[in-house]
Design an enzyme around this catalytic site. Structure first.
Site, short mmCIF file in Angstrom:
data_model
loop_
_atom_site.label_atom_id
_atom_site.label_comp_id
_atom_site.label_asym_id
_atom_site.label_seq_id
_atom_site.Cartn_x
_atom_site.Cartn_y
_atom_site.Cartn_z
CB CYS A 1 37.88 19.52 -20.75
SG CYS A 1 39.40 20.37 -22.07
CB CYS B 1 39.75 14.83 -27.71
SG CYS B 1 39.29 14.93 -29.59
CD GLU C 1 50.09 18.27 -24.33
OE1 GLU C 1 50.89 17.97 -23.92
OE2 GLU C 1 48.80 17.82 -24.98
CB CYS D 1 34.14 21.65 -20.40
SG CYS D 1 33.83 23.06 -21.53
CG ASN E 1 40.21 10.54 -25.28
OD1 ASN E 1 40.12 9.12 -25.62
ND2 ASN E 1 40.03 11.28 -26.07
CB CYS F 1 40.56 26.31 -21.50
SG CYS F 1 38.77 26.79 -22.28
CB CYS G 1 44.75 18.58 -33.32
SG CYS G 1 43.96 19.03 -32.11
#
Ligand code: SAH
Ligand code: SF4
Length: 367
Positions: A122, A342, A95, A119, A299, A115, A108
Site C-alpha cells: 500500500c 486503490c 486524496e 501493509c 495497483n 497510515c 472515496c
C-alpha cells in the site's frame, strides 16, 4: 478573535452544534437550520443565512467559520473519475476520488494523513503516519465534491455513496470517524442511508465491535490472505488481531444488522496470494457466512515490487469462489491514468514520500 481561534462549524454534528448554540445563548433548533445551510445549501459564510436574524449572523461571524478543505489540484480521468489533492499542512496532502457510475456517484474519502499500519502493498502505508484528519476535514471532502460537481439529473447532490477507502485507517481515527458518520447519516446534512456508506478496515477488532454498537454502517474488511502466516506479512495488524478473531467480530457485526453481508477485500498479488489453493482456503473461511469477496487487482506504485496477478489467474480465482457458492466480484480499476486507483493514493506533494519509498525494502511474501 482571529480565524484560527474560531470554531469550524463544518465539523460539528447536530448535538455538538446544539451545544455550540447553547453556549452563545441561542435555541438548539438553530443547529438544524445551520446544518442545512452548510451541508445541503452550500453556504460558506453566515451572510446568506437569511432565516437567521442579522444580530445572530454577526454573532456567528465573530465566533465561527465554515472552513472547507483547500484543494491543491484536481485531475479528471478519461473514464470520468475525478481526483482531488487537499492540503493537510506541513507539506502533506490527502486524496479524494469521485467515481461516477450509472445510477450512483461514489466518493472515496481519506481519514488520515498517511497510515501507521504499514501493509506491504500500500502506497499510503509506505508513506508512514502523519496525523488524523479532523471531522471537518473528513466531511469537508464530501461537502467540497458536492459543491463543485454537477448535480444529478434528479437535482440531488452528486455524491450518493461514500466509501472510506482513501488514505488512512478509519477505525484508528474512531472519534472523528463517528462524528463524520453522524453528519453523513443525518437528514439535516447528507441524509445517506447506512447501506450507502462503507467503512473499510484492515481489521482493528475492538473498533469493529464498537462501530457495530454505535453506528453499524456497511463494513468492508481488507483480508488479502487466507491464513495467518501470509496475512502477518501482508497486513501486519494481523499479528495483533489474527484471522479467527477478526472473522468472529465480522459475524457479530453482520448479525447486528440483520445479516447484511460483509465485503472482504482481497488484493490480487502475483504468485503471492493468488493460487487456487489460496482460493480454497479462502472459501473454507467464508463458506455459508454473510460474506462477499471483492478481488482487487493490485495497483503498482513506484518503489514497490509486488506485481498484479494475470487477468486469467484472477478470473480462475473468482470462478473457483463462485463454484463454492461465495458471491465474488472483481473491482474494475478506475482512474488509472491519474493514479487514483486503490492503494495508489499517497498525497504526492513532498519528496519525503518518494525518499521513504526508495529506502524501503519491499517484503515479498511467499506463503
Ligand atoms: N485502511 C483501510 C482503508 C483504505 S485502503 C483498509 O486497509 O481497509 C482501501 C483498500 O485498498 C484496502 O482494501 C487496501 O488494502 C487496498 N489497497 C491498498 N493498497 C493497494 C494497492 N496497491 N492495490 C490495490 N489495492 C490496494
Ligand atoms: Fe493503512 Fe489500509 Fe494502506 Fe493498510 S491498506 S497501510 S491499513 S491505508
Amino acid at each position: 478573535m482571529n480565524n484560527t481561534e474560531k470554531v469550524n462549524l463544518l465539523g460539528l454534528p447536530q448535538s455538538a452544534l446544539e451545544n455550540f448554540f447553547a453556549g452563545i445563548g441561542e435555541k438548539p433548533f438553530r443547529a438544524r437550520q445551520v446544518l442545512q445551510w452548510i451541508h445541503q445549501r452550500n453556504a460558506d459564510g453566515f451572510d446568506v443565512m437569511t432565516d437567521l436574524s442579522k444580530s445572530l449572523r454577526s454573532k456567528l461571524d465573530e465566533s465561527a467559520v465554515i472552513q472547507l478543505p483547500k484543494p491543491l489540484s484536481e485531475q479528471a480521468s478519461v473514464d470520468g473519475t475525478v481526483k482531488w489533492l487537499f492540503e493537510s499542512g506541513a507539506g502533506q496532502a490527502v486524496e479524494t476520488v469521485f467515481i461516477p457510475e450509472p445510477g450512483r456517484g461514489t466518493l472515496c474519502i481519506s481519514s488520515q494523513v498517511g497510515c501507521a499500519l504499514d501493509c506491504s502493498f500500500c502506497a499510503t502505508g509506505a508513506q508512514g503516519f502523519n496525523r488524523n484528519l479532523t471531522t471537518a476535514e473528513i466531511v469537508g471532502q464530501v461537502n467540497y465534491a458536492n459543491r463543485v460537481l454537477p448535480a444529478r439529473p434528479n437535482g440531488e447532490p452528486a455524491v450518493t455513496n461514500v466509501v472510506f477507502m482513501g488514505m488512512g485507517e478509519p477505525l484508528a481515527n474512531f472519534r472523528n470517524l463517528l462524528a463524520a458518520l453522524d453528519l453523513l447519516l443525518s437528514d439535516f446534512s447528507y441524509g445517506l442511508s447506512r447501506r450507502r456508506i462503507t467503512v473499510s478496515t484492515s481489521g482493528i477488532v475492538p473498533q469493529i465491535h464498537k462501530l457495530g454498537d454505535e453506528c453499524n454502517v456497511s463494513l468492508a474488511v481488507s483480508l488479502h490472505a487466507p491464513n495467518d502466516e501470509l496475512r502477518n506479512q501482508l497486513v501486519p495488524i494481523n499479528r495483533i488481531h489474527p484471522i479467527a478473531t477478526l472473522l468472529d467480530a465480522c459475524w457479530i457485526y453482520a448479525a447486528k444488522r440483520a445479516n447484511r453481508f460483509i465485503t472482504f477485500e482481497y488484493v490480487m498479488l502475483r504468485d503471492v496470494n493468488d493460487s487456487l489453493d489460496h482460493a480454497r482456503q479462502l472459501a473454507d473461511l467464508l463458506r455459508d457466512k454473510p460474506a462477499k469477496i471483492n478481488l482487487i487487482p493490485f495497483n503498482p506504485f513506484s518503489g514497490n515490487e509486488f506485481r498484479r496477478s494475470h487477468a486469467k489467474v484472477i478470473g480462475a480465482f473468482q470462478a473457483f469462489l463462485r463454484e463454492q457458492g461465495i458471491v465474488s466480484t472483481t473491482r474494475k480499476t478506475r482512474g488509472d491514468d491519474i493514479d487514483a486507483a486503490c492503494g495508489q493514493l499517497a498525497g504526492k506533494v513532498s519528496d519525503r514520500i518518494r525518499n521513504r519509498l526508495s529506502e524501503k525494502k519491499t517484503k515479498v511474501a511467499t506463503a
